[in-house]
Design a protein around this motif. Structure first.
Motif, PDB file in Angstrom:
ATOM      1  N   THR A 586       0.656  -1.253   0.177  1.00  0.00           N
ATOM      2  CA  THR A 586      -0.044   0.046   0.113  1.00  0.00           C
ATOM      3  C   THR A 586       0.834   1.131   0.122  1.00  0.00           C
ATOM      4  OG1 THR A 586      -1.734  -1.032   1.354  1.00  0.00           O
ATOM      5  CG2 THR A 586      -1.692   1.184   1.012  1.00  0.00           C
ATOM      6  N   LEU A 587       0.763   1.988  -0.881  1.00  0.00           N
ATOM      7  CA  LEU A 587       1.443   3.295  -1.009  1.00  0.00           C
ATOM      8  C   LEU A 587       0.576   4.568  -0.527  1.00  0.00           C
ATOM      9  CD1 LEU A 587       3.582   5.349  -2.092  1.00  0.00           C
ATOM     10  CD2 LEU A 587       2.318   5.188  -4.247  1.00  0.00           C
ATOM     11  N   ARG A 588       1.278   5.020   0.598  1.00  0.00           N
ATOM     12  CA  ARG A 588       0.645   6.350   1.179  1.00  0.00           C
ATOM     13  C   ARG A 588       1.150   7.205   0.373  1.00  0.00           C
ATOM     14  NH1 ARG A 588       0.399   6.684   7.501  1.00  0.00           N
ATOM     15  NH2 ARG A 588       2.891   7.132   7.230  1.00  0.00           N
ATOM     16  N   ALA A 589       0.357   8.092  -0.233  1.00  0.00           N
ATOM     17  CA  ALA A 589       0.657   9.223  -1.236  1.00  0.00           C
ATOM     18  C   ALA A 589       1.189  10.446  -0.485  1.00  0.00           C
ATOM     19  CB  ALA A 589      -0.443   9.855  -2.158  1.00  0.00           C
ATOM     20  N   TRP A 590       1.874  11.276  -1.304  1.00  0.00           N
ATOM     21  CA  TRP A 590       2.327  12.581  -0.569  1.00  0.00           C
ATOM     22  C   TRP A 590       1.403  13.408   0.595  1.00  0.00           C
ATOM     23  CZ3 TRP A 590       7.243  14.502  -0.815  1.00  0.00           C
ATOM     24  CH2 TRP A 590       7.441  15.840  -0.444  1.00  0.00           C
ATOM     25  N   PRO A 591       1.946  13.615   1.653  1.00  0.00           N
ATOM     26  CA  PRO A 591       3.327  14.115   2.056  1.00  0.00           C
ATOM     27  C   PRO A 591       3.695  12.657   2.686  1.00  0.00           C
ATOM     28  CG  PRO A 591       1.913  14.719   3.755  1.00  0.00           C
ATOM     29  CD  PRO A 591       0.935  14.337   2.640  1.00  0.00           C
ATOM     30  N   GLY A 646      -4.430   8.296  -0.239  1.00  0.00           N
ATOM     31  CA  GLY A 646      -4.055   9.633   0.183  1.00  0.00           C
ATOM     32  C   GLY A 646      -4.951  10.616   0.800  1.00  0.00           C
ATOM     33  N   LEU A 647      -4.780  11.832   0.632  1.00  0.00           N
ATOM     34  CA  LEU A 647      -5.507  13.034   1.022  1.00  0.00           C
ATOM     35  C   LEU A 647      -6.040  13.793  -0.087  1.00  0.00           C
ATOM     36  CD1 LEU A 647      -4.430  13.868   4.549  1.00  0.00           C
ATOM     37  CD2 LEU A 647      -6.309  12.358   3.896  1.00  0.00           C
ATOM     38  N   THR A 648      -7.338  14.345  -0.236  1.00  0.00           N
ATOM     39  CA  THR A 648      -7.685  15.175  -1.474  1.00  0.00           C
ATOM     40  C   THR A 648      -6.748  16.381  -1.621  1.00  0.00           C
ATOM     41  OG1 THR A 648      -9.313  16.227   0.125  1.00  0.00           O
ATOM     42  CG2 THR A 648     -10.024  14.407  -1.278  1.00  0.00           C
ATOM     43  N   ALA A 649      -6.126  16.890  -0.506  1.00  0.00           N
ATOM     44  CA  ALA A 649      -5.349  18.428  -0.549  1.00  0.00           C
ATOM     45  C   ALA A 649      -4.164  17.934  -0.065  1.00  0.00           C
ATOM     46  CB  ALA A 649      -5.958  19.334   0.289  1.00  0.00           C
ATOM     47  N   GLN A 650      -3.651  16.783  -0.246  1.00  0.00           N
ATOM     48  CA  GLN A 650      -2.143  16.155  -0.050  1.00  0.00           C
ATOM     49  C   GLN A 650      -2.121  16.048   1.240  1.00  0.00           C
ATOM     50  OE1 GLN A 650       0.920  18.099  -2.085  1.00  0.00           O
ATOM     51  NE2 GLN A 650       0.412  17.164  -4.026  1.00  0.00           N
ATOM     52  N   SER A 651      -1.910  17.108   2.144  1.00  0.00           N
ATOM     53  CA  SER A 651      -1.612  17.035   3.621  1.00  0.00           C
ATOM     54  C   SER A 651      -2.938  17.267   4.524  1.00  0.00           C
ATOM     55  CB  SER A 651      -0.627  18.088   3.989  1.00  0.00           C
ATOM     56  OG  SER A 651      -1.169  19.601   3.612  1.00  0.00           O
ATOM     57  N   THR A 652      -4.074  17.424   3.775  1.00  0.00           N
ATOM     58  CA  THR A 652      -5.263  17.602   4.549  1.00  0.00           C
ATOM     59  C   THR A 652      -6.172  17.146   3.619  1.00  0.00           C
ATOM     60  OG1 THR A 652      -6.691  19.009   5.833  1.00  0.00           O
ATOM     61  CG2 THR A 652      -5.818  20.175   4.066  1.00  0.00           C
ATOM     62  N   VAL A 714      -2.651  11.356   8.760  1.00  0.00           N
ATOM     63  CA  VAL A 714      -2.613  12.276   9.780  1.00  0.00           C
ATOM     64  C   VAL A 714      -2.882  13.514   8.821  1.00  0.00           C
ATOM     65  CG1 VAL A 714      -1.121  13.989  11.151  1.00  0.00           C
ATOM     66  CG2 VAL A 714      -0.619  11.418  11.087  1.00  0.00           C
ATOM     67  N   GLY A 715      -3.743  14.376   9.325  1.00  0.00           N
ATOM     68  CA  GLY A 715      -4.332  15.687   8.666  1.00  0.00           C
ATOM     69  C   GLY A 715      -5.807  15.375   7.992  1.00  0.00           C
ATOM     70  N   ALA A 716      -6.031  14.144   8.122  1.00  0.00           N
ATOM     71  CA  ALA A 716      -7.469  13.746   7.483  1.00  0.00           C
ATOM     72  C   ALA A 716      -8.500  14.483   8.156  1.00  0.00           C
ATOM     73  CB  ALA A 716      -7.624  12.292   7.337  1.00  0.00           C
ATOM     74  N   THR A 717      -9.610  15.004   7.534  1.00  0.00           N
ATOM     75  CA  THR A 717     -10.725  15.903   8.105  1.00  0.00           C
ATOM     76  C   THR A 717     -11.769  14.801   8.709  1.00  0.00           C
ATOM     77  OG1 THR A 717     -11.657  16.269   5.878  1.00  0.00           O
ATOM     78  CG2 THR A 717     -10.243  18.147   7.060  1.00  0.00           C
ATOM     79  N   SER A 718     -11.689  13.668   8.011  1.00  0.00           N
ATOM     80  CA  SER A 718     -12.540  12.391   8.496  1.00  0.00           C
ATOM     81  C   SER A 718     -11.955  10.982   8.069  1.00  0.00           C
ATOM     82  CB  SER A 718     -13.872  12.537   7.562  1.00  0.00           C
ATOM     83  OG  SER A 718     -14.462  11.502   7.870  1.00  0.00           O
ATOM     84  N   ASN A 719     -12.365  10.040   8.918  1.00  0.00           N
ATOM     85  CA  ASN A 719     -11.656   8.699   8.519  1.00  0.00           C
ATOM     86  C   ASN A 719     -12.492   8.082   7.447  1.00  0.00           C
ATOM     87  OD1 ASN A 719      -9.576   8.678  10.453  1.00  0.00           O
ATOM     88  ND2 ASN A 719     -11.268   7.938  12.004  1.00  0.00           N
ATOM     89  N   ILE A 720     -13.779   8.688   6.879  1.00  0.00           N
ATOM     90  CA  ILE A 720     -14.544   8.087   5.869  1.00  0.00           C
ATOM     91  C   ILE A 720     -13.928   8.884   4.684  1.00  0.00           C
ATOM     92  CG2 ILE A 720     -16.669   7.570   4.972  1.00  0.00           C
ATOM     93  CD1 ILE A 720     -15.980   5.988   7.586  1.00  0.00           C
ATOM     94  N   GLY A 721     -13.546   8.033   3.689  1.00  0.00           N
ATOM     95  CA  GLY A 721     -13.366   8.391   2.073  1.00  0.00           C
ATOM     96  C   GLY A 721     -14.009   7.585   1.147  1.00  0.00           C
ATOM     97  N   THR A 722     -13.506   7.695  -0.031  1.00  0.00           N
ATOM     98  CA  THR A 722     -13.841   7.015  -1.057  1.00  0.00           C
ATOM     99  C   THR A 722     -12.636   5.876  -1.610  1.00  0.00           C
ATOM    100  OG1 THR A 722     -13.254   8.373  -2.780  1.00  0.00           O
ATOM    101  CG2 THR A 722     -15.648   8.482  -1.706  1.00  0.00           C
TER     102      THR A 722
END
Length: 891
Positions: A586-591, A646-652, A714-722
């Protein structure tokens, strides 16, 4: 010659010999019925035996023998099958066995590089069927389960049986059907046989790029003999094909929203390439058969092929909407599509790329058969392995100044283009551009399978059943993919100096483009580079899959009467236990930019009942019925466990992810088949069949909500994504009708002695649709499904002369276009119509010597595709006519 038990009736279009395929199909049916009336009124002939009367055999050769042998297989089968048989040893001269399979009722082929490669059975994609070699499931050189049939030289295949209904004793059968390729059994012949075939090949397009070949050859030889009072038999065959790879390609990458006001569809980019190179395939087959007595036989068979391909791609690519600096003016829009306009500030890229491919496929099988009274035991061991290597080296160049491009799609698939600037002057072109300076992709895949099978059959006297067979098979499959890649930068100014070669590409109205010697440019303009796994960004392209399958089965063979007429068949069940797992990252994208190793998988069990009945009616008629449950395990590349999150805004932002799914269940289906067949001895037949498949499950790539807390983003606004990945969903039905006829026309009138026609037509429909992000989430048809598939062949064979002209047609369908590393994408493919011609002569004065002339793709039909709707053309490729001339000699 690849000859089939049946052929398709064609579309309402004209053949090269001005014969309407639909009319031909109707004529064949009526002619067959007329022939039957003649046979009934004039008495039984040697080649049209009645069911109750004695059969007098007549020795036939060539096209007729192949047809009659295949008809015999179809007639004697208890299930619904199609068959192909060779004219003689080593005389299946199609480019690959796929060319012949594509002419059978309900089967169709997708062309790759101008020739048939993957096979669709009854409107389903190739991965829903299975290919066997001498009854054993085979590994593949593709990234999934789809067999690339051009790995099997037609000269080494003696016969093919396509099972359309399920049978409990066929292990590894597919959901849509099963293709069993068969090599020859040496003790089936009565004497020593030596066969040699030599042919030269020429492509009609000629040499379209600097240093490109346009000629090649095909050579094959077979030796079959029997020893020790016919208790030992050997068969050795070798086939080599050296084929020129010639083609011209134009592609509109895709059609995307302009983002303007109004918002219309504009081309994402275009490219025009000349494709040259060659394909060399070596195939070797060996069979050792030992039968010391009636009670024991042992057969060891070996098959090996090596496929080497070099492909040079020269031409131009122009990013349009994909280039943020490009603007569109002077546009004319039709139905929301900008069909004419000017693209300003374009930056064309001149490309000279080199792709090499090396495939190796090896299969061993050892079959032992024991008989004692009413007992028959079989032990079968096998192993197969496939290796696939690719390397794509890209070198890009261009001009410093941006230009303007005028385009007009008003004429259809290929736009009228106007581009300013000079692109073949080395003083104005230098290495570099939008795609970088150089890049290499070098994927590698291995596929290994080991299997062992044991079965026992007990024969007995019964008014209903003739025997009981039980068996068990265990197989282990391991597939691994490694994707190596790297970019490389130029040294110095990037000028070409002495490495420019003569010849340039002038394609589809674009300016001439520069051609250069790729090894020379690499050595002079670039330093050393080594492809490697890009850590972490390329690691998700690498994975391993392990699959263990245990299959137990029991089958009762039926031999009885119904209403005083013979009824044969079987009823049985398979129990299939599957244990699948995948190891990847599993690749955790930037950052985060790190990797998390993981192994995932699933176990499941399926129960697959089946029944086949063949009821013999008067006047050589048969009613066949088949029913059962079938499955097809998920594509191997879909089962890979690799993910990227990853996260939609990279770090958040909210979490997102995509990848494979090692917990997929298989495709599953229930099916019913019914057919009526009327035979005229082994000379000909007509048939009508219908089928219904209820796909109780299907595999879709979908986006669904998911909890990402386990990935600690770290930085996710929610644990639920797509998460976007393959998932099991509801299926739907596929249904169809198939009509076929194969009739020598001397059954109509003696003056037509030597002439014959085979024809078939298939009509398939399905309400299943899938969502595909490439088409903006729109519903698209089931991949591989052509609603109409027609085929017609007319032949003549008499006094040593033979001629055959064939046309196969399939209506529009959604196909899978392959890319580097086995990556595939779906696209709409326009209706495809291919005509082939073959002429031959057997010399009476020189026993065993014959001459052959063959033209594949006689009308140079283009392979065309589009993006969702026909007013958004995508790809257009032409590969020329393949012309072959040569000699066959048999001792």
């Amino acid at each position: 010659m690849n000859i089939f038990a049946t052929k398709r009736a064609g579309e309402p279009a004209r053949l090269a010999f001005q014969l309407s395929p639909v009319a031909a199909g109707c004529a064949v049916f009526l002619a067959a019925m007329a022939g039957n009336v003649n046979a009934q009124t004039s008495g039984t002939t040697a080649n049209t035996p009645t069911v109750d009367g004695p059969v007098t055999t007549v020795t036939v050769t060539g096209i007729r023998r192949a047809i009659e042998t295949a008809i015999g297989v179809k007639r004697e089968s208890t299930g619904i099958v199609e068959a192909i048989s060779s004219e003689d040893i080593g005389k299946l001269p199609d480019v690959s066995i796929a060319e012949s399979l594509a002419r059978l009722p309900g089967l169709s082929a997708q062309r790759v590089n101008g020739q048939a490669q993957s096979i669709s059975i009854r409107g389903t994609s190739g991965d829903l069927s299975t290919a066997l070699l001498n009854g054993r499931e085979q590994v593949t050189t593709s990234s999934d389960r789809t067999v690339e049939y051009d790995q099997y030289p037609s000269e080494l295949i003696n016969a093919v049986t396509v099972y359309k209904t399920s049978d409990a004793s066929v292990v590894g059968q597919g959901l849509s059907g099963t293709v069993d390729l068969q090599t020859i059994k040496p003790l089936s012949l009565r004497e020593r046989t030596i066969s040699v075939n030599v042919r030269g090949e020429k492509n009609s397009k000629g040499s379209i790029s600097a240093g490109s070949p346009d000629a090649g050859s095909r050579v094959s030889a077979s030796y079959i003999d029997q020893f020790a009072n016919r208790t030992i038999g050997i068969a050795i065959g070798y086939a080599r094909q050296d084929k020129p790879n010639v083609g011209e390609q134009f592609e509109t990458w895709d059609w995307v929203d302009s983002g303007g006001n109004p918002n219309v569809k504009v081309p994402k980019g275009i490219k025009a390439l000349a494709i040259t190179g060659d394909q060399v395939r070596d195939g070797l087959m060996g069979v050792l058969e030992f039968r010391p007595n009636r009670n024991f036989s042992s057969t060891l068979d070996v098959y090996h092929s090596r496929f080497d391909q070099e492909e040079i791609r020269r031409g131009m690519e122009i990013p349009l909407k994909d280039d943020g600096n490009v603007t569109f003016t002077n546009g004319r829009t039709v139905n929301g599509v900008m069909v004419e306009g000017t693209a300003n500030n374009v930056n064309p890229v001149v490309r000279n790329n080199r792709m090499t491919r090396e495939d190796k496929l090896t299969a061993f099988g050892w079959n032992n058969r024991f008989t004692s009274g009413d007992w028959v035991g079989i032990v079968d061991l096998s192993r197969s392995k496939a290796d696939h290597r690719e390397e794509l080296i890209e070198i890009n160049a261009g001009r410093a100044a941006r230009q303007s491009l005028k385009f007009s799609y008003a004429g259809g698939q290929i736009p009228t283009l106007g581009l300013s600037g000079v692109y073949d002057d080395p003083s104005q072109i230098a290495i570099g551009g939008q795609f970088g300076e150089g890049y290499v992709n070098a994927p590698y895949m291995t596929d290994k399978m080991t299997s062992a099978r044991a079965s026992v059959e007990r024969k007995f006297d019964s008014p209903l059943f003739s025997s009981l067979e039980v068996g068990f098979n265990v197989s282990k499959r391991e597939k691994e993919k490694q994707h190596l890649e790297t970019g490389f930068s130029k040294i110095g100014s990037g000028t070409f100096a002495a490495n420019v070669v003569n010849g340039s590409q002038d394609l589809y109205g674009l300016p001439n483009t520069l051609s250069w010697d790729i090894p020379g440019v690499l050595s002079q303009n670039f330093g050393p580079f080594t492809p490697a796994i890009l850590v972490p960004w390329g690691a998700t392209k690498n994975w391993t899959i392990d699959e263990k399958v245990k299959t137990g089965y029991a089958k009762l063979n039926i031999d009885t009467e119904l209403m005083s007429m013979p009824l044969r068949g079987n009823i049985g069940v398979q129990v299939v236990k599957t244990d699948q797992s995948s190891t990847a990252n599993t690749l955790r994208a930037w950052p985060f930019a790190d990797l998390v190793p993981l192994t995932d998988g699933k176990k499941y069990t399926d129960y697959l009942p089946s029944v086949n009945l063949a009821w013999s009616l008067p006047e050589q008629q048969f009613i066949r019925f088949g029913a059962g449950k079938t499955l097809a395990r998920a594509k191997l590349n879909q089962l890979n466990a690799a993910l990227e999150v990853g996260l939609t805004a990279q770090s958040t932002g909210t979490p997102w992810g995509n990848g494979g799914n090692a917990q997929l269940d298989p495709w599953r289906a229930k099916q019913v088949d019914l057919s009526w067949e009327k035979y005229f001895g082994n000379k000909g037949y007509v048939s009508a069949a219908g089928f219904y498949k209820d796909l109780t499950s299907y595999i879709y790539t979908v986006t669904t909500p998911r909890d990402f807390s386990e990935y600690r983003l770290v930085g996710a606004t929610s644990n639920i994504g797509t998460m976007t990945q393959p998932r099991n969903g509801e299926g739907g039905s596929i249904k169809g009708l198939e009509f076929a006829a194969s009739v020598p026309l001397d059954m109509v009138h003696p003056v037509l002695d030597g002439f014959g026609v085979t024809a078939n037509a298939s009509f398939t429909n399905s309400e299943i649709t899938i969502l595909d992000q490439r088409f903006a989430g729109m519903n698209i048809p089931l991949p591989g499904l052509s609603k109409r598939v027609f085929n017609v062949t007319a032949y003549y064979e008499k006094e040593g002369f033979s001629a055959r002209v064939s046309q196969r047609y399939r209506s529009d369908f959604v196909g899978e276009i392959g890319g580097i590393g086995g990556a595939t994408e779906l696209t709409y493919v326009k209706a495809d119509k291919v005509v082939d011609l073959q002429l031959g002569y057997d010399f009476k004065s020189i026993q065993g010597l014959s001459v052959l002339f063959q033209v594949n793709n006689l009308t140079d039909t283009a392979f065309r595709s589009y993006a969702g709707t026909e007013d958004r053309p995508r790809g257009y490729s032409k590969y020329g006519r393949q012309m072959l001339f040569g000699l066959n000699y048999k001792l």
